[in-house]
Write a protein that holds these residues in place. Sequence first.
Motif, short mmCIF file in Angstrom:
data_model
loop_
_atom_site.label_atom_id
_atom_site.label_comp_id
_atom_site.label_asym_id
_atom_site.label_seq_id
_atom_site.Cartn_x
_atom_site.Cartn_y
_atom_site.Cartn_z
N SER B 111 0.80 -1.22 0.00
CA SER B 111 0.00 0.00 0.00
C SER B 111 0.84 1.27 0.00
CB SER B 111 -0.92 0.00 1.22
OG SER B 111 -0.15 -0.15 2.38
N SER B 112 2.12 1.15 0.39
CA SER B 112 2.96 2.36 0.40
C SER B 112 3.81 2.50 -0.86
CB SER B 112 3.88 2.37 1.61
OG SER B 112 3.36 1.65 2.66
N PHE B 113 3.57 1.61 -1.84
CA PHE B 113 4.33 1.71 -3.08
C PHE B 113 4.02 3.00 -3.82
CE2 PHE B 113 5.26 -3.04 -4.12
CZ PHE B 113 6.03 -3.10 -2.98
N ILE B 114 2.74 3.41 -3.73
CA ILE B 114 2.29 4.51 -4.59
C ILE B 114 3.08 5.81 -4.40
CG2 ILE B 114 0.28 5.95 -5.18
CD1 ILE B 114 -1.03 2.99 -4.12
N PRO B 115 3.22 6.31 -3.17
CA PRO B 115 4.01 7.55 -3.06
C PRO B 115 5.44 7.41 -3.58
CG PRO B 115 3.35 6.75 -0.89
CD PRO B 115 2.63 5.94 -1.88
N VAL B 116 6.06 6.26 -3.34
CA VAL B 116 7.44 6.07 -3.79
C VAL B 116 7.51 6.06 -5.32
CG1 VAL B 116 9.49 4.61 -3.63
CG2 VAL B 116 7.96 4.79 -1.69
N LEU B 117 6.54 5.37 -5.94
CA LEU B 117 6.50 5.35 -7.40
C LEU B 117 6.24 6.75 -7.96
CD1 LEU B 117 4.59 2.04 -8.15
CD2 LEU B 117 6.89 2.63 -8.92
N LEU B 118 5.32 7.47 -7.31
CA LEU B 118 5.01 8.83 -7.76
C LEU B 118 6.26 9.70 -7.73
CD1 LEU B 118 1.62 9.96 -6.19
CD2 LEU B 118 2.23 9.84 -8.60
N ALA B 119 6.99 9.64 -6.62
CA ALA B 119 8.21 10.45 -6.48
C ALA B 119 9.21 10.06 -7.55
CB ALA B 119 8.81 10.25 -5.09
N SER B 120 9.34 8.75 -7.77
CA SER B 120 10.29 8.24 -8.74
C SER B 120 9.99 8.79 -10.14
CB SER B 120 10.21 6.72 -8.73
OG SER B 120 11.33 6.15 -9.27
N VAL B 121 8.72 8.72 -10.51
CA VAL B 121 8.32 9.21 -11.83
C VAL B 121 8.49 10.74 -11.91
CG1 VAL B 121 6.35 9.50 -13.37
CG2 VAL B 121 6.82 7.29 -12.33
N ALA B 122 8.10 11.43 -10.84
CA ALA B 122 8.23 12.89 -10.84
C ALA B 122 9.69 13.30 -11.01
CB ALA B 122 7.68 13.47 -9.54
N GLY B 123 10.60 12.54 -10.37
CA GLY B 123 12.02 12.83 -10.50
C GLY B 123 12.49 12.65 -11.94
N ALA B 124 12.07 11.54 -12.56
CA ALA B 124 12.49 11.27 -13.94
C ALA B 124 11.95 12.33 -14.89
CB ALA B 124 12.02 9.88 -14.37
N ILE B 125 10.69 12.74 -14.68
CA ILE B 125 10.08 13.74 -15.56
C ILE B 125 10.82 15.08 -15.43
CG2 ILE B 125 8.00 15.11 -15.97
CD1 ILE B 125 6.38 12.65 -15.22
N THR B 126 11.16 15.43 -14.18
CA THR B 126 11.85 16.71 -13.98
C THR B 126 13.18 16.76 -14.75
OG1 THR B 126 10.92 16.72 -11.77
CG2 THR B 126 12.65 18.32 -12.21
N THR B 127 13.99 15.68 -14.63
CA THR B 127 15.26 15.70 -15.38
C THR B 127 15.01 15.72 -16.87
OG1 THR B 127 15.52 13.71 -14.08
CG2 THR B 127 17.53 14.82 -14.75
N ARG B 128 14.04 14.96 -17.33
CA ARG B 128 13.76 14.94 -18.76
C ARG B 128 13.37 16.32 -19.26
NH1 ARG B 128 11.21 9.37 -21.01
NH2 ARG B 128 12.35 8.04 -19.58
N ALA B 129 12.54 17.00 -18.45
CA ALA B 129 12.09 18.33 -18.85
C ALA B 129 13.27 19.29 -18.92
CB ALA B 129 11.05 18.84 -17.86
N LEU B 130 14.23 19.11 -18.01
CA LEU B 130 15.34 20.06 -17.95
C LEU B 130 16.47 19.71 -18.91
CD1 LEU B 130 15.56 20.61 -14.11
CD2 LEU B 130 14.76 22.22 -15.82
#
Lengths: 78, 512
Positions: B111-130
Amino acid sequence: MNPAKWLQRFLIWRSRHVSKRNFLLLISVLIGIAAGLASTLLKWWVHFWEELLIGINEDFSFEYLYLLFPVIGIALTI
Amino acid sequence: MNHGHLGKGISSIMHAISHKSSILPRDMTYSHLVTSGLTVGFGGSVGLESPIVVTGSAIGSNLGMLFRFNYRERTLLIGCGVAAAISSLFNAPIAGFVFTLEILLLELAVSSFIPVLLASVAGAITTRALSGTEIIFTAEMTDSFEVAQLYLFMLLGAFTGIVSLVFIRISNRSRKIFANMKTTWHPFIAGSLMLGILIFLFPALYGEGFTTIRALLSGNADFIVEQSFFSKWVDGNALLIPYILLLVVLKIVAANLTQGAGGNGGMFAPSLFVGATAGYFFAQVLQFTGLSGDLHMATFTLVAMAGVLCGANHAPLTGVFFIAEITSGYELMIPLVIVSTLSYITVKYFEPHPMPVRQLMEKGLFAGYDSDTRVIQKLDVRKLIESEIRTIAPEISLGELVEVVANSSRNLFPVVDQSGVFQGIITLDDIRTLMFKPERYNDTFAIQLMHAPPTVLQIQDGMDTAMKKFDETGAWNLPVLDGQQYVGIISKSRIFGMYRQLLASDTNRLDM
């Protein structure tokens, strides 16, 4: 009003309007973005020094500088 | 700049989670960025993943504190920071997530996977955007996995396992050598000078070494030799193979010299370098000796990278997903899994604990893999002592003792003399028959009635020793002494109560 007061107000507003679970999800996204910024910054920072040193090396064409660079780098780290 | 908490990397996060309520200092959110950039930018032979992981986890912990999250939630946010850090640095969201589970050993409920996955994806998107979609390593995949090559990959698995083991052994040894040096200057001078010489002779060891890995993947091994001091001798002949093997060993040494000298960086990138060179060496040897036909060098190089990553870091899944993601090459899945698993098994047989865990163990700070050990470690003997229990002087008579018993709710009475030295205990059972014989009240004394307890605890005993003593004797209560002096009583029921309380707060289960 000082920042601590604003935070206090925000936390109260949060507890009334947003569930803790949703807030945690929001913060996790925020952490993701912050970490993304941090790693971009880090890559840029490493690159900055690498470019600078390559430049220095080309100017002096003095390979023995490679002996010194790591020593300087670690000295700056400590 | 890093006041004292330098170079511990991942083990310092594990320690903060188990012993410091998941609180990380605020300056950690930037200090490791600054210093590791200097170490690696100037050629220190280590990786950026450990500093970025520390930074990410510090961001998680500090945001958690700012917004008043509790210990469990803060720990989860540290996990988010770690996943996002790896994910954004390598553009590998799944690897970031798996890293959190395998290397940080964070016990997450599904049940706690979701926040960790969200953060992981948000991190990847941020670098990609930059900085755009950058694939760190590209390799042209000509062939997918062929069953006939299975034995080659099994051999490679065992080989990378042995290489990982060498990696771990050299690291442990080097840590001890540097730790035994007396001043901070000795390690710095010895380490950085030797590193400088190594890098001068073998420029491939400069920095993270990703250029070398890219060169190997594109089949351009001569490039590595060209810049070297030894290029005259090695140029394009059979000496290339031993030269590559030399790089495998020297990279391990260089990474450890960098860390030992005080540089800031991790062992993740070095293990990639070691894997790549080891894989290239392996395939070259097979081809050179004619043991196999023409091999696809890039495949072996990549798969061996996963092998050493798994072996050296005790993280089988991280290696698999990491390589699959950074090369966007899921065709390699089967050989990746085979090599990683075999490498992991080989290492695990000789070296049961991962490096960060071992570092903590050497300092006696490891909190255990499972909740049970962790919780027992957290219990503090001092906090469990009951000191308000009525003590008895050895010379009081049975009559007075009965009086004390009548006014007490306990059935255990420690006997302590005037100077506070522990003499023995009296239980209700010891006096049950005599209690109802008033004629004995004046001629029987505590000193005759008391007996020695099955064993005693010392106040400096750890909880694990205390539990062992309780288990061995089967006692419900044991006296605690400081030397000879009586301090108090510890009861099993009190331990049990505290244990339940801590266990409830230990599991990272959030109801999502």
